[in-house]
Design an enzyme around this catalytic site. Sequence first.
Site, PDB file in Angstrom:
ATOM      1  N   CYS A 123       0.771  -1.241   0.000  1.00 40.11           N
ATOM      2  CA  CYS A 123       0.000   0.000   0.000  1.00 40.11           C
ATOM      3  C   CYS A 123       0.805   1.295   0.000  1.00 40.11           C
ATOM      4  CB  CYS A 123      -1.009   0.002   1.151  1.00 40.11           C
ATOM      5  SG  CYS A 123      -0.354  -0.510   2.733  1.00 40.11           S
ATOM      6  N   LYS A 139      -8.189   5.903   4.712  1.00 42.78           N
ATOM      7  CA  LYS A 139      -6.793   5.547   5.017  1.00 42.78           C
ATOM      8  C   LYS A 139      -5.812   6.461   4.291  1.00 42.78           C
ATOM      9  CE  LYS A 139      -3.616   1.721   3.969  1.00 42.78           C
ATOM     10  NZ  LYS A 139      -3.515   0.297   3.623  1.00 42.78           N
ATOM     11  N   HIS A 173      -1.700   6.469   5.324  1.00 42.59           N
ATOM     12  CA  HIS A 173      -0.520   5.581   5.355  1.00 42.59           C
ATOM     13  C   HIS A 173       0.648   6.117   4.518  1.00 42.59           C
ATOM     14  CE1 HIS A 173       0.885   1.117   5.826  1.00 42.59           C
ATOM     15  NE2 HIS A 173       1.542   1.969   6.605  1.00 42.59           N
ATOM     16  N   HIS A 208      -9.116  -5.445   3.615  1.00 46.43           N
ATOM     17  CA  HIS A 208      -7.760  -5.392   4.152  1.00 46.43           C
ATOM     18  C   HIS A 208      -7.839  -6.017   5.538  1.00 46.43           C
ATOM     19  CE1 HIS A 208      -4.045  -3.854   5.882  1.00 46.43           C
ATOM     20  NE2 HIS A 208      -3.683  -3.333   4.718  1.00 46.43           N
ATOM     21  N   ASP A 225      -5.274  -0.609  -4.407  1.00 43.90           N
ATOM     22  CA  ASP A 225      -3.854  -0.265  -4.486  1.00 43.90           C
ATOM     23  C   ASP A 225      -2.949  -1.471  -4.690  1.00 43.90           C
ATOM     24  OD1 ASP A 225      -4.413  -1.173  -1.951  1.00 43.90           O
ATOM     25  OD2 ASP A 225      -3.483   0.487  -0.880  1.00 43.90           O
ATOM     26  N   HIS A 226      -3.481  -2.685  -4.566  1.00 40.91           N
ATOM     27  CA  HIS A 226      -2.703  -3.900  -4.840  1.00 40.91           C
ATOM     28  C   HIS A 226      -3.631  -5.106  -4.823  1.00 40.91           C
ATOM     29  CE1 HIS A 226      -2.997  -4.733  -0.557  1.00 40.91           C
ATOM     30  NE2 HIS A 226      -2.439  -3.555  -0.294  1.00 40.91           N
ATOM     31  N   LYS A 279      -0.437  -9.930  -3.084  1.00 38.77           N
ATOM     32  CA  LYS A 279       0.126  -8.775  -2.381  1.00 38.77           C
ATOM     33  C   LYS A 279       1.576  -9.038  -1.980  1.00 38.77           C
ATOM     34  CE  LYS A 279      -0.519  -5.976   1.793  1.00 38.77           C
ATOM     35  NZ  LYS A 279      -1.373  -5.746   2.986  1.00 38.77           N
TER      36      LYS A 279
END
Length: 542
Positions: A32, A91, A93, A247, A299-300, A324
């Site tokens: 991420c 989120k 991060h 997640h 994002d992944h 991932k």
Amino acid sequence: MLHLEHSWTPNVDRLAADGVMLTQHIAAASVCTPSRAAFLTGRYPLRSGMVSSNGYRVLQWTGVSGGLPPNETTFAKILKDKGYATGLIGKWHLGLNCESSDDYCHHPLSHGFDHFYGMPFSMMGDCEPGEVSEKRAGLEHKLNVCSHVMALAAFTLTAGKLTRLVAGSWTLVICSAIVALLCLTTSYFMGALIVHADCFLMRNHAITEQPMSLQRTTALMLKEVSSFVKRNKQGPFLLFVSFLHVHTPLITTENFRGRSPHGLYGDNTEEMDWMVGQILDTLDTEGLTNSTLVYFTSDHGGSLEAQFGNHQYGGWNGIYKGGKGMGGWEGGIRVPGILRWPGVLPAGRLIHEPTSLMDVFPTVVQLGGGQVPHDRVIDGRDLLPLLLGTAQHSEHEFLMHYCESFLHAARWHQRNRGAVWKVHYVTPVFHPDGAGACYGRGVCPCSGDKVAHHDPPLLFDLSRDPSEAHALTPDTESSFHEVMERITKAVEDHRRTLSPVPLQLDMPDNLWKPWLQPCCGRFPLCWCDREADPQEPTAREN
């Protein structure tokens, strides 16, 4: 055509049916923090230093000095300068502070967002009672070893003193015992320390809930989305909704638990889909649907190593190999890509050209009337011609696939043949043998003795073999050497565009520093709940 009696994601499906779907949409990283940095800046994360070289794949704590550098330009910053109201809900991060607990050098408000509500860090196992993250397990193991070693040292020194085999004072004995006790105590309270340090909510610069109450976070986020849209509907706005869902630890409200035949991950996905529907309904209610470009992605890929008993806890990636954390395999980097703009983008259109999350940067900047920066390399390409059908091919001839700072793979879109070639220079060694992931650890490594280096590189034709199941050789592919030479040249050209920058995810920038720890009380007694008392004033609300 496959007819499904029931859709588990009706709102995402509706978004896709009404918009354009990118079937070869690629994240710039398979975890991420670097992926999000690339998305916001339109640049490979290596260019901004949002990678590591020593195994720390993402930011490890909220209280670290690493983060998205202040000299990076996000699409939010450019649109804000063009008069857009800009918001981020969910989120982040990408870091928070540099030198003190309130300098906010990496904060969303320092990167072009007018408004922020959400987690400055990321959802992790420790945020839910009973769950243990890989970080916590590793720290507890080290602290337990510390306590045992120091206790043994104290015992040995004591025995030596009593038998007069060791001379000197008792100071060393006492210090060893104190260190052993501190290590043991810290290990015992590590779960609570992590929850308070990382699992909290902020509104702009103010902490509103520390630790966060997970069962009401979904409702609070949706309320914040609705409020932002209503507050800014009279003018142009950019809203980045970054879900905490799909997640681990899969925080799911009671209303959605047990609904899906696909277990907790299915429950969590259905709740996220419901949230998508609520947001789309808000746009409908406010009369904004036809004037709003909506973009949906991830994002992944799914985390294959995340398992709970016999259940897959971190998702699955269909026909695509890996997941991932795997820098090159498609399962870690191929993600959904849906764009809807009624009356502008053709509904139901499928685009099979290679595209990237980095493409959002130039696309949004130019739609908002801004200028793409000329003082730095921008790796994203404007998607609008491809979306409208005025261009037949993606502007990406080559895409590089990094794992931390290491180039693991590269792809070449050979337009005149309609082929998409991919070479792998490095791949993770799966465990156990024959498995499709690195089971027994949180994520596959990028370097070291647990990766395989390929010379010659592995070659796949994704247009014929999207699962990357059959590596080609000079005997099975007549173009083998031509493809290798062309991609080698592209990699060399790409590397010449790179400039050395500090790596934000390496130590010491990715080491917890107590003076950078955000705290809504007197550290270490960090606790507050301003969501329960909305009349309570918040500090430094900007």
